[in-house]
Design an enzyme around this catalytic site. Structure first.
Site, PDB file in Angstrom:
ATOM      1  N   ASP A 178      33.099  67.580  32.332  1.00 41.29           N
ATOM      2  CA  ASP A 178      34.458  67.188  32.707  1.00 41.29           C
ATOM      3  C   ASP A 178      35.436  67.975  31.846  1.00 41.29           C
ATOM      4  O   ASP A 178      35.028  68.826  31.051  1.00 41.29           O
ATOM      5  CB  ASP A 178      34.641  65.660  32.558  1.00 41.29           C
ATOM      6  CG  ASP A 178      35.567  65.122  33.650  1.00 41.29           C
ATOM      7  OD1 ASP A 178      36.728  65.573  33.701  1.00 41.29           O
ATOM      8  OD2 ASP A 178      35.134  64.287  34.457  1.00 41.29           O
ATOM      9  N   HIS A 250      38.310  69.082  37.054  1.00 43.74           N
ATOM     10  CA  HIS A 250      37.542  68.465  35.946  1.00 43.74           C
ATOM     11  C   HIS A 250      36.748  69.530  35.187  1.00 43.74           C
ATOM     12  O   HIS A 250      35.605  69.298  34.799  1.00 43.74           O
ATOM     13  CB  HIS A 250      36.597  67.378  36.474  1.00 43.74           C
ATOM     14  CG  HIS A 250      37.320  66.158  36.984  1.00 43.74           C
ATOM     15  ND1 HIS A 250      37.746  65.140  36.173  1.00 43.74           N
ATOM     16  CD2 HIS A 250      37.714  65.808  38.236  1.00 43.74           C
ATOM     17  CE1 HIS A 250      38.356  64.206  36.889  1.00 43.74           C
ATOM     18  NE2 HIS A 250      38.357  64.595  38.156  1.00 43.74           N
ATOM     19  N   GLU A 316      39.438  64.675  42.806  1.00 43.17           N
ATOM     20  CA  GLU A 316      40.701  64.814  42.067  1.00 43.17           C
ATOM     21  C   GLU A 316      41.023  66.268  41.743  1.00 43.17           C
ATOM     22  O   GLU A 316      40.891  66.708  40.604  1.00 43.17           O
ATOM     23  CB  GLU A 316      40.625  63.990  40.780  1.00 43.17           C
ATOM     24  CG  GLU A 316      40.500  62.515  41.075  1.00 43.17           C
ATOM     25  CD  GLU A 316      40.379  61.671  39.823  1.00 43.17           C
ATOM     26  OE1 GLU A 316      40.951  60.580  39.809  1.00 43.17           O
ATOM     27  OE2 GLU A 316      39.694  62.099  38.875  1.00 43.17           O
TER      28      GLU A 316
HETATM   29  C1  ACM Z   1      36.423  59.495  40.506  1.00 45.46           C
HETATM   30  O1  ACM Z   1      36.607  58.364  40.078  1.00 45.46           O
HETATM   31  N1  ACM Z   1      37.320  60.450  40.290  1.00 45.46           N
HETATM   32  C2  ACM Z   1      35.253  59.851  41.271  1.00 45.46           C
END
Ligand code: ACM
Length: 535
Positions: A178, A250, A316
């Site tokens: 991440d 991420h 995201e």
């Molecule tokens: C997530 O909670 N962004 C998968």
């Protein structure tokens, strides 16, 4: 009556008790030996020494055989305790391992943990005589552990695997990468961990303390040997470890290590591993060399993890950085894309196809359904159920992981709880999660691969805190994912001895309040409480 948790499909109390020991012998056929050896390990905690295993006779019999109560389900098992014998049958090794866990749960709860002396110093353990016929309804009963935000060293992962096995969970998804950390050693790209695996100390931000990855330097990653240890330990307990490499967002930890993968390679000051929580706008670029970099990484992942699935994230991913970058706009034009935002689909489909071509099923968070992905891709749905149903209608297999019901970094009550992710998810609401609700209980049932609970760790810095957030909500999730009918009062009753089991195992669970256990405690979080920036 002492019952295993998750509640078996059928359990009949028979008269009497069996007394185990003093030197119980396990009688196991060849195919049952791995389960017998695990049971011997557990019983050595009870008796002080490991029971012997025989292929010809013994008080506790383990075998593999077809089970007519759940034809074709390899996880089916039966467990019969009579006054003279204990018999565990699995339809396949996976089922036999569940029988082992169910047997453990018939022991007096305080005997589950390691003891300094054998039970002989107290009394021989008594088991109620029962006949259990059981099988899970879902084949994927998962738990996600985020080791990127706060790293869990190997012993903590092994301990969690043991607790998962106790609850009959069978998939551990490791969220390995991440913005705030890259936790998987790479042979080809060592800087991923040398740089990306080390998050500098971040100063506390007095104006917005929620937002900071505060605390000391966070350094840690799994070596390739350590991954092998985790995978083997999991397999012995019937658990598959699914790795997640999250792209194309991420990724700041990777960009800190290899700036050429990003859209601003000459950023000044250079990007470091991110020391904030929340959604980051840094993205991968879509150059061929970046795809090659990640296909190399995925090839190493395939080599280390035997799981049939590899998760490639896809969540995201705000496209602002691509819109702002002349190079990204030009690359999008070169690829014939109308909008740089489509670079996300382009990258995801390249990586998903790469995995498919190597015989692994790609998995993505539900945003991945916007990309042209191979039909064997699994959609992990963290948004509303309609999105999962749409994906299933389009022929994709689905794992349900809805944030409102399965994100165990949410607070467990509206007040008086340690810092957690925005929102509340009570024990009763965790139990109210029914994977089979709506169309997944009807016409889309064949597309429902499973369900998963999530331990995102932004606000979970220690093992104690992880225990507190996970338990007993994991127990509630496990029951419903196994397939039990909705019976919260019954669950609340079964939870009492179960919490004693967890205590014996040293789990620092959250003690439910009397209000938590009241029937009908089902308020759903208001939309304002529902997290929008989570994993
Ligand atoms: C997530 O909670 N962004 C998968």
């Amino acid at each position: 009556m002492l019952l295993p948790l998750p509640l078996p499909a059928s359990a009949e109390r028979l008269p009497g008790h069996a007394v185990l020991g003093p030197d119980p012998v396990l009688h196991a056929d060849e195919a049952a030996l791995p389960a017998a050896s695990l049971l011997a390990d557990y019983l050595s905690d009870v008796f002080g020494t490991a029971p012997s295993i025989s292929t010809t006779n013994g008080q506790i019999r383990l075998r593999i055989a077809p089970l007519p109560h759940a034809p074709g389900n390899p996880e089916a098992y039966s467990l019969e305790v009579s006054e003279t014998r204990v018999e565990l049958v699995g339809a396949a090794p996976a089922g036999l391992l569940h029988a082992v866990q169910a047997l453990r749960q018939l022991l007096p709860p305080e005997l589950l943990g390691p003891r300094e002396r054998g039970v002989g110093d107290v009394a021989l353990p008594r088991l109620p005589c029962v006949r259990i016929l059981d099988a899970p309804r879902l084949g994927w009963r998962g738990l996600l552990l985020d080791v990127a935000r706060n790293f869990t060293p190997v012993p903590g992962v092994l301990r969690l695997l043991d607790l998962m096995a106790l609850h009959r969970l069978n998939v551990l998804q490791l969220h390995l990468t991440d913005d705030q950390g890259w936790r998987l050693e790479s042979r080809t790209y060592p800087r991923l961990t040398e740089v990306g695996g080390c998050r500098p100390a971040a100063p506390a931000n007095p104006t917005d303390p929620r937002d900071r990855a505060t605390g000391p330097v966070q350094e840690g990653w799994y070596t390739r040997d350590e991954i092998r240890t985790i995978v083997e330990y999991a397999a012995r307990r019937g658990i598959t470890v699914v790795p997640e490499i999250d792209v194309p967002g991420h990724v700041q930890a990777a960009l800190a290590a290899y700036p050429h993968l990003g859209n601003d390679p000459d950023a000044q000051p250079p990007l470091g591993v991110w020391t904030r929580w929340g959604i980051n706008t840094r993205l991968l670029n879509a150059q061929p060399s970046t795809i090659e970099f990640f296909t190399d990484v995925l090839d190493e992942v395939i080599e280390l993890f035997p799981a049939p699935y590899v998760h490639i994230g896809g969540d995201e991913c705000p496209p602002d950085e691509w819109h702002a970058s002349a190079a990204a706009r030009s690359r999008a034009r070169e690829l014939g894309l109308d909008d740089p935002a489509q670079l996300q689909s382009w990258i995801m489909s390249r990586l998903a196809n790469h995995l498919s071509a190597r015989g692994r099923r790609p998995i993505g968070w539900d945003e991945i359904t916007a990309s042209p992905i191979p039909q064997d891709t699994v959609v992990m749905s963290w948004h509303e159920r309609e999105i999962a149903e749409d994906a299933a209608e389009r022929g994709f297999d689905v794992v349900l992981a809805p944030a409102q019901q399965t994100y165990f970094d949410l607070h467990q009550a509206a007040e008086g709880e340690p810092r957690g992710q925005r929102g509340v998810l009570t024990l009763a609401e965790s139990y109210a999660f029914d994977p089979f609700a709506g169309r997944f209980g009807r016409d889309l049932a064949h597309r429902l691969l499973g369900a998963q609970c999530q331990l995102w760790t932004e606000y979970i810095p220690t093992r104690q805190h992880l225990d507190y957030m996970a338990f007993p909500r994991v127990a509630a999730f496990a029951e419903r994912a196994w397939g039990s009918q909705d019976d919260y009062p019954g669950f609340a009753e079964r939870l009492k001895p179960h919490l004693e089991r967890l205590s014996a195992l040293g789990v620092a669970y959250r003690e439910p309040t009397p209000t938590d256990l009241e029937p009908g405690r089902r308020e759903v979080p208001t939309p304002a409480e529902v997290p929008t920036t989570v994993g």
